[in-house]
Design an enzyme around this catalytic site. Sequence first.
Site, mmCIF file in Angstrom:
data_model
loop_
_atom_site.group_PDB
_atom_site.id
_atom_site.type_symbol
_atom_site.label_atom_id
_atom_site.label_comp_id
_atom_site.label_asym_id
_atom_site.label_seq_id
_atom_site.Cartn_x
_atom_site.Cartn_y
_atom_site.Cartn_z
ATOM 1 N N ASP A 1 -7.174 -3.147 -2.153
ATOM 2 C CA ASP A 1 -5.778 -2.784 -2.443
ATOM 3 C C ASP A 1 -5.444 -2.870 -3.930
ATOM 4 O O ASP A 1 -4.288 -2.658 -4.315
ATOM 5 C CB ASP A 1 -4.819 -3.697 -1.659
ATOM 6 C CG ASP A 1 -4.517 -3.177 -0.256
ATOM 7 O OD1 ASP A 1 -4.703 -1.965 -0.022
ATOM 8 O OD2 ASP A 1 -4.097 -3.985 0.588
ATOM 9 N N ARG B 1 -5.132 -10.198 -0.340
ATOM 10 C CA ARG B 1 -4.860 -9.694 -1.691
ATOM 11 C C ARG B 1 -4.799 -10.810 -2.737
ATOM 12 O O ARG B 1 -4.625 -10.514 -3.932
ATOM 13 C CB ARG B 1 -3.549 -8.896 -1.717
ATOM 14 C CG ARG B 1 -3.578 -7.629 -0.870
ATOM 15 C CD ARG B 1 -2.466 -6.655 -1.233
ATOM 16 N NE ARG B 1 -2.654 -6.075 -2.564
ATOM 17 C CZ ARG B 1 -1.804 -5.223 -3.135
ATOM 18 N NH1 ARG B 1 -0.719 -4.864 -2.508
ATOM 19 N NH2 ARG B 1 -2.044 -4.747 -4.350
ATOM 20 N N ARG C 1 7.679 -9.254 1.772
ATOM 21 C CA ARG C 1 6.671 -9.779 0.849
ATOM 22 C C ARG C 1 7.281 -10.828 -0.095
ATOM 23 O O ARG C 1 7.005 -12.002 0.026
ATOM 24 C CB ARG C 1 6.038 -8.639 0.058
ATOM 25 C CG ARG C 1 5.342 -7.583 0.949
ATOM 26 C CD ARG C 1 4.144 -8.155 1.660
ATOM 27 N NE ARG C 1 3.466 -7.209 2.523
ATOM 28 C CZ ARG C 1 2.503 -6.365 2.133
ATOM 29 N NH1 ARG C 1 2.111 -6.339 0.878
ATOM 30 N NH2 ARG C 1 1.928 -5.566 3.007
ATOM 31 N N HIS D 1 8.009 -2.957 0.742
ATOM 32 C CA HIS D 1 8.200 -3.246 -0.683
ATOM 33 C C HIS D 1 9.428 -2.461 -1.150
ATOM 34 O O HIS D 1 9.634 -1.319 -0.711
ATOM 35 C CB HIS D 1 7.001 -2.757 -1.518
ATOM 36 C CG HIS D 1 5.838 -3.699 -1.559
ATOM 37 N ND1 HIS D 1 4.524 -3.262 -1.523
ATOM 38 C CD2 HIS D 1 5.778 -5.052 -1.688
ATOM 39 C CE1 HIS D 1 3.712 -4.306 -1.605
ATOM 40 N NE2 HIS D 1 4.439 -5.399 -1.701
ATOM 41 N N CYS E 1 3.234 2.900 -6.535
ATOM 42 C CA CYS E 1 2.428 1.711 -6.236
ATOM 43 C C CYS E 1 1.209 1.623 -7.141
ATOM 44 O O CYS E 1 0.665 0.548 -7.346
ATOM 45 C CB CYS E 1 1.901 1.746 -4.801
ATOM 46 S SG CYS E 1 3.124 1.748 -3.529
HETATM 47 N N1 ARG Z 1 -1.979 -2.057 1.195
HETATM 48 C C1 ARG Z 1 -1.070 -2.545 0.201
HETATM 49 C C2 ARG Z 1 -0.255 -3.693 0.749
HETATM 50 O O1 ARG Z 1 0.137 -3.619 1.892
HETATM 51 C C3 ARG Z 1 -0.190 -1.450 -0.294
HETATM 52 C C4 ARG Z 1 0.669 -1.842 -1.457
HETATM 53 C C5 ARG Z 1 1.622 -0.778 -1.880
HETATM 54 N N2 ARG Z 1 2.224 -1.126 -3.092
HETATM 55 C C6 ARG Z 1 3.517 -0.948 -3.445
HETATM 56 N N3 ARG Z 1 3.895 -1.238 -4.639
HETATM 57 N N4 ARG Z 1 4.395 -0.566 -2.557
HETATM 58 O O2 ARG Z 1 -0.009 -4.684 0.096
#
Ligand code: ARG
Length: 282
Positions: free
Chosen positions: A73, A98, A144, A173, A267
Amino acid sequence: MSESSATRTARPRRYLMCPPTHFAVDYAINPWMDPDAPVDRGRAVAQWGALKSAIEGLGHTVELIDPVPGLPDMVYAANGATVIDGRVLVASFRHPERSGESSAFEKWFRGRGYAAVLGADHVNEGEGDHLLAGRTVLAGNGFRTERAANAETARYFGRPVLGLSLVDPRFYHLDTALAVLDERTAMFWPGAFTTRGRRRVAELFPEVLAVEESDAEHFGLNAISDGRHVVLPAAAERTARLLTNHGFVPVPVETDELAKGGGGPKCCVLQLGDGTALPAAA
Ligand code: ARG
């Protein structure tokens, strides 16, 4: 009311990007990720390259961070940190999948000579959840970035932070639910926010464009604006028309392969600052 494109002014920017050399969907940490669906890494690399060229073609500068094997990612570089006035708050990720990215980003910023670099105590996913609206930092909370992180962010940057609760897991996000087009203008999908959050957005921006849910699902809000040009997924056609009607210049790019990880153009970029105010680089 729409404005003429003559009133929209582009400002040069610097961005950090990470090539999707190790891109994969090996785990699912958002509703878009399906580890059983095939991913074409070559196609992801090509789409990322075209995105980088589009950004550079608009006159912006792109710097690169080396991708790390086992961190698929990392291509979503927006999540690595928040950079404001040359100060860097390194992300602290919600998911262990991550968490290894934090040290890679921290190392990059230190190596580039940034003097103020701090690892966050609270979970915050960088510019994925932090968007600048003038002096105010908008923070997306709920999925998040934790609400308790907002005070840490406010303290570190010496700026007001306005927390917006995100309520739809597809738009986990803030940068999937809202795009700041310039200091006065934002576009968003209202359904991703609470009634209170929608009111707050309307109070903050004199001009707010609401996009269709189907375009939000194409990551149409995951757009990169320099104040005039707006790089967005090609599939978000109605949003492109909306932008044109409001004097912006849409720059469509194909990002459907990268969308399999749950992200779009925005992203993939971490904004380092305005091109005019460069922090010391090594
Ligand atoms: N697979 C990543 C996650 O779920 C995607 C992140 C997308 N990033 C963003 N800035 N929206 O964390």
